[in-house]
Design a protein around this motif. Structure first.
Motif, PDB file in Angstrom:
ATOM      1  N   LEU A  36       4.322   5.556   1.743  1.00  0.00           N
ATOM      2  CA  LEU A  36       3.497   4.409   2.131  1.00  0.00           C
ATOM      3  C   LEU A  36       2.081   4.849   2.461  1.00  0.00           C
ATOM      4  CD1 LEU A  36       5.882   2.272   4.377  1.00  0.00           C
ATOM      5  CD2 LEU A  36       5.259   1.930   1.979  1.00  0.00           C
ATOM      6  N   GLY A  37       1.146   3.901   2.301  1.00  0.00           N
ATOM      7  CA  GLY A  37      -0.258   4.159   2.593  1.00  0.00           C
ATOM      8  C   GLY A  37      -0.962   4.771   1.404  1.00  0.00           C
ATOM      9  N   ASP A  38      -2.266   4.957   1.559  1.00  0.00           N
ATOM     10  CA  ASP A  38      -3.028   5.566   0.476  1.00  0.00           C
ATOM     11  C   ASP A  38      -3.902   6.704   0.973  1.00  0.00           C
ATOM     12  OD1 ASP A  38      -4.878   4.111   1.860  1.00  0.00           O
ATOM     13  OD2 ASP A  38      -5.381   2.769   0.210  1.00  0.00           O
ATOM     14  N   SER A  70       0.860  -1.179   0.000  1.00  0.00           N
ATOM     15  CA  SER A  70       0.000   0.000   0.000  1.00  0.00           C
ATOM     16  C   SER A  70       0.900   1.234   0.000  1.00  0.00           C
ATOM     17  CB  SER A  70      -0.904  -0.007   1.232  1.00  0.00           C
ATOM     18  OG  SER A  70      -1.670   1.182   1.268  1.00  0.00           O
ATOM     19  N   ALA A  71       1.028   1.855  -1.166  1.00  0.00           N
ATOM     20  CA  ALA A  71       1.899   3.024  -1.309  1.00  0.00           C
ATOM     21  C   ALA A  71       1.434   3.849  -2.494  1.00  0.00           C
ATOM     22  CB  ALA A  71       3.346   2.579  -1.511  1.00  0.00           C
TER      23      ALA A  71
END
Length: 194
Positions: free
Chosen positions: A92-94, A66-67
């Protein structure tokens, strides 16, 4: 970039407020409080930046991480008086504020070297990007030399450096693998022809 640039030293928030009032076609960085215009780029540079962004996005999809991949235009604050704008970056992450101009926690930053930027990309920006605590990888793509310099902050906080001309680069964290050829764009294609 018709109007003269302010000569007063600015902080990051002052720079962001000033940049809001500028035409969207004009791009700037803030370095040690000074506003610096960014030069127009050549087609090769633009195509390599695109190749880098696509290669990073493909690698993220393959790894199931998740990026988010960002192209130039997104800033990275380095301290109180510097905003750098890398050619590509990964966070990273959304979940990111879609109105932000600054990445809060970039993990990977990439600069594509052009003849006028090589010294700054290799020396000054290396020091700047690793001042940002979240940055673990700094890739310097040298399309004319068909090479990528990979600087990696290891778990002890020191920087490991390697020059890669072929094969893969492992970006861990977050667990990505990117082929050097995919980062070089048209330079890699020209190398294969010869």
């Amino acid at each position: 970039m018709n109007a003269p640039l302010p000569s007063v030293s600015m902080t990051v928030p002052e720079f962001l407020a000033w940049s809001e009032r500028q035409p969207e076609t004009d791009r700037y960085e803030l370095v040690d409080g000074r506003i610096l215009p960014m030069s127009p780029e050549r087609a090769r540079h633009n195509l390599v930046k695109l190749a880098v962004a696509v290669a990073l996005l493909d690698s993220i999809k393959r790894a199931g991480v998740s990026a988010m991949v960002f192209t130039d235009g997104m800033g990275i604050a380095v301290g109180e008086t510097t905003v750098r704008e890398p050619d590509a970056s990964v966070q990273l992450g959304d979940g990111i504020d879609l109105e932000t101009k600054l990445l809060p926690a970039p993990l990977i930053v990439v600069e594509v070297v052009s003849p006028s930027s090589e010294h700054d990309d290799v020396a000054t920006k290396l020091l700047d990007y690793f001042k940002v605590e979240s940055v673990r990888h700094y890739l310097i793509v040298l399309p004319m030399k068909c090479a990528v310099i990979h600087h990696r902050r290891n778990d002890q906080g020191t920087i490991d450096t390697r020059i890669v001309r072929e094969g893969d680069i492992v970006l861990d964290p977050p667990g990505l693998t990117v082929a050097v050829a995919s980062l070089l764009g048209p330079a890699a294609a020209a190398k294969e022809i010869h």
